[in-house]
Design a protein around this motif. Structure first.
Motif, mmCIF file in Angstrom:
data_model
loop_
_atom_site.group_PDB
_atom_site.id
_atom_site.type_symbol
_atom_site.label_atom_id
_atom_site.label_comp_id
_atom_site.label_asym_id
_atom_site.label_seq_id
_atom_site.Cartn_x
_atom_site.Cartn_y
_atom_site.Cartn_z
ATOM 1 N N GLY A 83 0.823 -1.205 0.000
ATOM 2 C CA GLY A 83 0.000 0.000 0.000
ATOM 3 C C GLY A 83 0.857 1.255 0.000
ATOM 4 N N ASP A 84 1.929 1.234 0.782
ATOM 5 C CA ASP A 84 2.870 2.371 0.798
ATOM 6 C C ASP A 84 3.468 2.599 -0.587
ATOM 7 N N GLN A 85 3.874 1.498 -1.232
ATOM 8 C CA GLN A 85 4.492 1.614 -2.548
ATOM 9 C C GLN A 85 3.510 2.165 -3.573
ATOM 10 N N LEU A 86 2.280 1.716 -3.505
ATOM 11 C CA LEU A 86 1.256 2.216 -4.433
ATOM 12 C C LEU A 86 1.011 3.707 -4.205
ATOM 13 N N PHE A 87 0.967 4.107 -2.938
ATOM 14 C CA PHE A 87 0.720 5.521 -2.642
ATOM 15 C C PHE A 87 1.863 6.392 -3.153
ATOM 16 N N MET A 88 3.080 5.935 -2.984
ATOM 17 C CA MET A 88 4.220 6.725 -3.447
ATOM 18 C C MET A 88 4.263 6.797 -4.977
ATOM 19 N N GLU A 89 3.810 5.722 -5.630
ATOM 20 C CA GLU A 89 3.708 5.768 -7.092
ATOM 21 C C GLU A 89 2.624 6.759 -7.513
ATOM 22 N N LEU A 90 1.571 6.873 -6.712
ATOM 23 C CA LEU A 90 0.527 7.862 -6.985
ATOM 24 C C LEU A 90 1.108 9.269 -6.920
ATOM 25 N N GLU A 91 1.949 9.534 -5.940
ATOM 26 C CA GLU A 91 2.578 10.848 -5.837
ATOM 27 C C GLU A 91 3.503 11.116 -7.032
ATOM 28 N N LYS A 92 4.203 10.077 -7.495
ATOM 29 C CA LYS A 92 5.049 10.247 -8.670
ATOM 30 C C LYS A 92 4.196 10.616 -9.885
ATOM 31 N N PHE A 93 3.024 9.994 -9.985
ATOM 32 C CA PHE A 93 2.113 10.328 -11.078
ATOM 33 C C PHE A 93 1.711 11.798 -10.992
ATOM 34 N N TYR A 94 1.336 12.246 -9.789
ATOM 35 C CA TYR A 94 0.945 13.651 -9.623
ATOM 36 C C TYR A 94 2.108 14.592 -9.949
ATOM 37 N N ASP A 95 3.315 14.203 -9.581
ATOM 38 C CA ASP A 95 4.491 15.038 -9.872
ATOM 39 C C ASP A 95 4.644 15.271 -11.374
ATOM 40 N N ARG A 96 4.275 14.266 -12.156
ATOM 41 C CA ARG A 96 4.348 14.410 -13.610
ATOM 42 C C ARG A 96 3.122 15.116 -14.174
ATOM 43 N N TYR A 97 1.978 14.790 -13.624
ATOM 44 C CA TYR A 97 0.709 15.224 -14.218
ATOM 45 C C TYR A 97 0.341 16.668 -13.883
ATOM 46 N N VAL A 98 0.476 17.054 -12.624
ATOM 47 C CA VAL A 98 -0.041 18.352 -12.176
ATOM 48 C C VAL A 98 0.643 19.544 -12.856
ATOM 49 N N PRO A 99 1.973 19.559 -13.013
ATOM 50 C CA PRO A 99 2.578 20.723 -13.687
ATOM 51 C C PRO A 99 2.045 20.955 -15.102
ATOM 52 N N SER A 100 1.923 19.884 -15.886
ATOM 53 C CA SER A 100 1.401 20.043 -17.248
ATOM 54 C C SER A 100 -0.083 20.404 -17.212
#
Length: 329
Positions: free
Chosen positions: A86-103
């Motif tokens: 669950g921790d790993q999935l959550f951190m991957e979610l944050e990585k997704f946001y790091d890529r997605y939100v700026p664009s």
């Protein structure tokens, strides 16, 4: 002679019977497998499934065009994994946001440059409610889709933008470790209210002190936590604002002294949290303030307020090093 023959026959029959009996007993002896014989295979299969889930999520996050898809995946799969996964999935979610939100925000800024879109966004009001938008279902649905993807609409100085809505991500608390749960709680505070806006503290100094304590709690409870580096930076930002940001509301313009209410807030923090590591720093700072009789700034030549007093500035400059000495081993 006949008697001897019969004796031999009887002996042979007896030996045969004993051998048959022995063979029968041997057939009845079976080796039982331990009850948990299959558990290693089952555990391995379960672990493989969880690893597959993580890989599937990574692939999905690299391809999706809408954040709602990643949230839908986590909603369906988080209950199936252990807290480590669950921790790993959550951190991957944050990585997704790091890529997605700026664009996303770049595109949003382009959208807002159109007068008709900017006008519709003004219908949202405050508190902001996307459902207030009338007459533009396309814009309204697009905004709602971003919300469903775990994002929150922000507004700073009249400029709209998207940020991660950690308040909604609280729903994953029961599927992650206490480490990530504490991290989500800390980040959710910023989703609810920015601590710094328009060049000044946007919450009360007492509220900022509470946030500092929550960051300290994480750092002391999880010194090697998965998000320890990030939380340490948050702590430093909060503390720096708490002790050094005196624009508009903390200094007497005539005397250049720290206002009594601000000094009292520091004293209250110390008395209420005597065992806090932050209290060590606040206490040292108050000693410097007392030494200067509460005067923070020197008199300026071209303006009323000049640079900070020398030892005040020295304390501010050394603040990051002091924090590291308390939290970085």
């Amino acid at each position: 002679m006949m008697l001897k023959l019969k004796s031999v026959q009887l002996l042979l029959l007896l030996v045969t019977a004993l051998m048959a009996s022995g063979c029968g007993n041997q057939k009845e002896v079976t080796v039982q497998n331990p009850a948990n014989q299959k558990e290693p295979q089952e555990n391995t299969a379960q672990q493989d499934n969880q690893e597959d889930t993580l890989e599937q999520f990574k692939l999905l996050a690299s391809q999706v065009k809408e954040p709602g898809e990643v949230i839908a995946f986590l909603d369906a799969n988080m209950p199936k994994v252990n807290s480590e996964q669950g921790d790993q999935l959550f951190m991957e979610l944050e990585k997704f946001y790091d890529r997605y939100v700026p664009s996303l925000n770049d595109n949003f800024l382009t959208m807002l440059s159109k007068p008709e879109t900017a006008q519709k966004m003004n219908e949202i009001g405050y508190p902001m409610d996307i459902n207030n938008i009338k007459g533009d279902d396309t814009l309204k649905q697009w905004l709602l889709d971003q919300q469903k993807g775990g994002l929150a609409l922000g507004n700073t100085e009249g400029q709209f933008y998207w940020k991660v809505d950690y308040k909604t991500l609280h729903k994953y608390d029961k599927y992650v470790s206490n480490d990530i749960k504490s991290y989500i709680a800390l980040k959710a505070l910023e989703t609810e209210k920015n601590y710094f806006e328009d060049g000044t503290i946007a919450i009360t100094r007492e509220e900022l002190g509470d946030r500092i304590l929550k960051a300290e709690y994480y750092l002391t409870e999880h010194p090697d936590g998965l998000r320890a580096k990030e939380v340490l930076q948050i702590y430093k930002q909060y503390l720096n604002t708490y002790l050094t940001d005196y624009r508009y509301d903390a200094i007497d313009d005539k005397t250049l002294k720290l206002l009594p209410t601000v000094k009292k807030s520091y004293q209250s923090f110390m008395s209420e949290h005597p065992d806090s590591k932050t209290t060590i720093l606040v206490k040292k700072y108050l000693e410097v303030i007392d030494k200067n009789k509460d005067v923070i700034y020197q008199k300026g030549t071209d303006s009323i307020m000049g640079p900070p007093k020398e030892d005040i500035q020295s304390f501010w400059d050394s603040l990051e090093m002091k924090v590291d000495s308390l939290f970085v081993s």
